[in-house]
Design a protein around this motif. Structure first.
Motif, short mmCIF file in Angstrom:
data_model
loop_
_atom_site.label_atom_id
_atom_site.label_comp_id
_atom_site.label_asym_id
_atom_site.label_seq_id
_atom_site.Cartn_x
_atom_site.Cartn_y
_atom_site.Cartn_z
N THR A 9 0.79 -1.33 -0.04
CA THR A 9 0.12 0.11 0.05
C THR A 9 0.86 1.14 -0.14
O THR A 9 0.37 2.28 -0.40
CB THR A 9 -1.08 0.11 1.33
N LEU A 10 2.08 1.19 0.32
CA LEU A 10 3.04 2.24 0.29
C LEU A 10 3.38 2.40 -1.13
O LEU A 10 3.80 3.90 -1.66
CB LEU A 10 4.25 1.98 0.99
N PHE A 11 3.34 1.64 -1.85
CA PHE A 11 3.91 1.60 -3.16
C PHE A 11 3.01 1.90 -4.25
O PHE A 11 3.30 2.41 -5.50
CB PHE A 11 4.80 0.63 -3.83
N ILE A 12 1.72 1.37 -4.04
CA ILE A 12 0.74 1.55 -5.16
C ILE A 12 0.36 3.03 -5.43
O ILE A 12 0.31 3.59 -6.70
CB ILE A 12 -0.66 0.86 -4.76
N PRO A 13 0.00 4.03 -4.36
CA PRO A 13 0.02 5.43 -4.78
C PRO A 13 0.92 6.10 -5.30
O PRO A 13 1.04 7.12 -6.09
CB PRO A 13 -0.30 6.16 -3.40
N LEU A 14 2.24 5.51 -4.83
CA LEU A 14 3.48 6.10 -5.55
C LEU A 14 3.47 5.99 -6.82
O LEU A 14 4.09 6.57 -7.72
CB LEU A 14 4.82 5.57 -4.61
N SER A 15 3.44 4.65 -7.21
CA SER A 15 3.32 3.99 -8.72
C SER A 15 2.50 4.97 -9.53
O SER A 15 2.71 5.41 -10.57
CB SER A 15 2.93 2.66 -8.78
N LEU A 34 8.97 10.71 -9.08
CA LEU A 34 9.70 10.46 -10.43
C LEU A 34 11.02 9.96 -9.85
O LEU A 34 11.60 8.94 -10.53
CB LEU A 34 9.65 11.51 -11.49
N SER A 35 11.80 10.75 -8.94
CA SER A 35 13.16 10.16 -8.67
C SER A 35 13.01 8.78 -8.13
O SER A 35 14.24 8.06 -7.92
CB SER A 35 13.53 11.19 -7.55
N LEU A 36 11.85 8.16 -7.59
CA LEU A 36 11.97 6.80 -7.10
C LEU A 36 11.50 5.66 -8.07
O LEU A 36 11.12 4.71 -7.46
CB LEU A 36 11.02 7.02 -5.68
N GLU A 37 11.43 6.23 -9.27
CA GLU A 37 10.89 5.24 -9.98
C GLU A 37 11.55 3.68 -10.21
O GLU A 37 10.84 2.66 -10.19
CB GLU A 37 10.85 5.77 -11.72
N GLU A 90 4.37 9.61 1.11
CA GLU A 90 3.75 10.97 0.64
C GLU A 90 4.80 11.92 0.40
O GLU A 90 5.70 11.98 1.33
CB GLU A 90 2.79 11.61 1.58
N THR A 91 4.82 12.39 -0.79
CA THR A 91 5.68 13.48 -1.44
C THR A 91 5.19 14.82 -1.48
O THR A 91 5.64 15.68 -1.93
CB THR A 91 6.34 12.78 -2.77
N ALA A 92 3.99 15.14 -0.78
CA ALA A 92 3.45 16.50 -0.88
C ALA A 92 4.71 17.52 -0.30
O ALA A 92 4.38 18.50 -0.76
CB ALA A 92 2.09 16.31 0.09
N CYS A 93 5.04 17.21 0.89
CA CYS A 93 6.28 18.25 1.36
C CYS A 93 7.07 18.65 0.26
O CYS A 93 7.55 19.98 0.19
CB CYS A 93 6.97 17.69 2.49
N PHE A 94 7.40 17.95 -0.78
CA PHE A 94 8.14 18.39 -1.90
C PHE A 94 7.53 19.11 -3.08
O PHE A 94 8.13 20.03 -3.73
CB PHE A 94 9.00 17.07 -2.39
#
Length: 268
Positions: A9-15, A34-37, A90-94
């Protein structure tokens, strides 16, 4: 890096954020995601293969809409707190790095450890390893500032009573606060569970849904500021760039309010 023990569940939204950023950057763009692709592909390579365009864009639309609410909140209250409950990766802070807000990321200690490893920690960001239902983390937040709590793709994994109790705890602990989160109705919950199971995460059963936003707000003892559908902007901005079936489902989901963003005032 072997992250097989970490919940998918950590990676599905990131994908999904990576997918939207690569294919529809005019709608949603997340440079940090994108940097974590490469990491995502290594540890969750089947997600994109098994996910429809609609499913991926539904996840991206969640972030697009909530980002908009966070920006408006910070425009009204330039010096404030933005607290992400169940932050995960979550990468909202970035994405929202230009905002003059103090960001807090709350999640289980092992998730925060992974987050710190993969994302680091920005100067205006505090990472707190704690169960979000354990209000001990609240002692780390400056209660003198207005606070916006954000739960993005989080509440679905808990029961209705757990979510209601958490909202009441937030209201009691923070006198000047608002809350934004996403939810589905019962039909949307069934679809979401089918999707998560399809991408290989049988253990992540979703339980929470909201049929009537006003009634839920009344039950929680808060005021409903806004209820918004997911795809109003996506359908305008992307128009025919999306597949016909994707546009059709988006229109149906918005019309039936199957997926929505809820914004509550906890100060009532």
């Amino acid at each position: 890096m072997d992250l097989s023990a970490v919940s998918k569940t950590l990676f599905i939204p990131l994908s999904a954020r990576i997918f939207a950023s690569k294919n529809f950057p005019e709608y949603f763009y997340d440079e940090k995601a994108l940097s974590l692709e490469n990491i995502v592909q290594t540890n969750c390579e089947s997600v994109l293969e098994k996910s429809s365009e609609y499913a991926l864009m539904a996840s991206a639309a969640r972030y697009y809409n909530i980002d908009g609410i966070v920006r408006k909140f910070c425009a009204r209250y330039p010096k404030c707190n933005v607290v992400y409950l169940g932050a995960g990766l979550e990468t909202a802070c970035f994405r929202l790095k230009t905002l003059n807000a103090a960001f807090y990321e709350i999640d289980l200690p092992e998730v925060i450890e992974l987050r710190r490893l993969l994302l680091g920690e920005r100067p205006n960001e505090a990472l707190i390893g704690c169960d979000m239902f354990d209000m001990a983390w609240a002692r780390s937040i400056d209660k003198g500032l207005l606070t916006l709590f954000v739960a993005c793709g989080v509440f679905q994994y808990f029961t209705r009573e757990q979510v209601l109790n958490l909202i009441r705890e937030l209201k009691s602990a923070f006198r000047n606060a608002e809350l934004v989160f996403d939810a589905t109705n019962e039909a949307g919950l069934k679809y979401a569970n089918k999707y998560v199971k399809n991408v290989g995460n049988d253990e992540a059963v979703m339980r929470f849904c909201v049929e009537d936003s006003s009634k839920f707000a009344l039950k929680a003892g808060v005021n409903l500021i806004e209820e918004r559908v997911f795809f109003a902007d996506a359908r305008k901005i992307l128009a025919k760039r999306l597949k016909f079936t994707t546009r059709l489902i988006m229109k149906f989901v918005d019309f039936t309010k199957r997926a929505k963003i809820l914004h509550f005032d906890l100060k009532c």
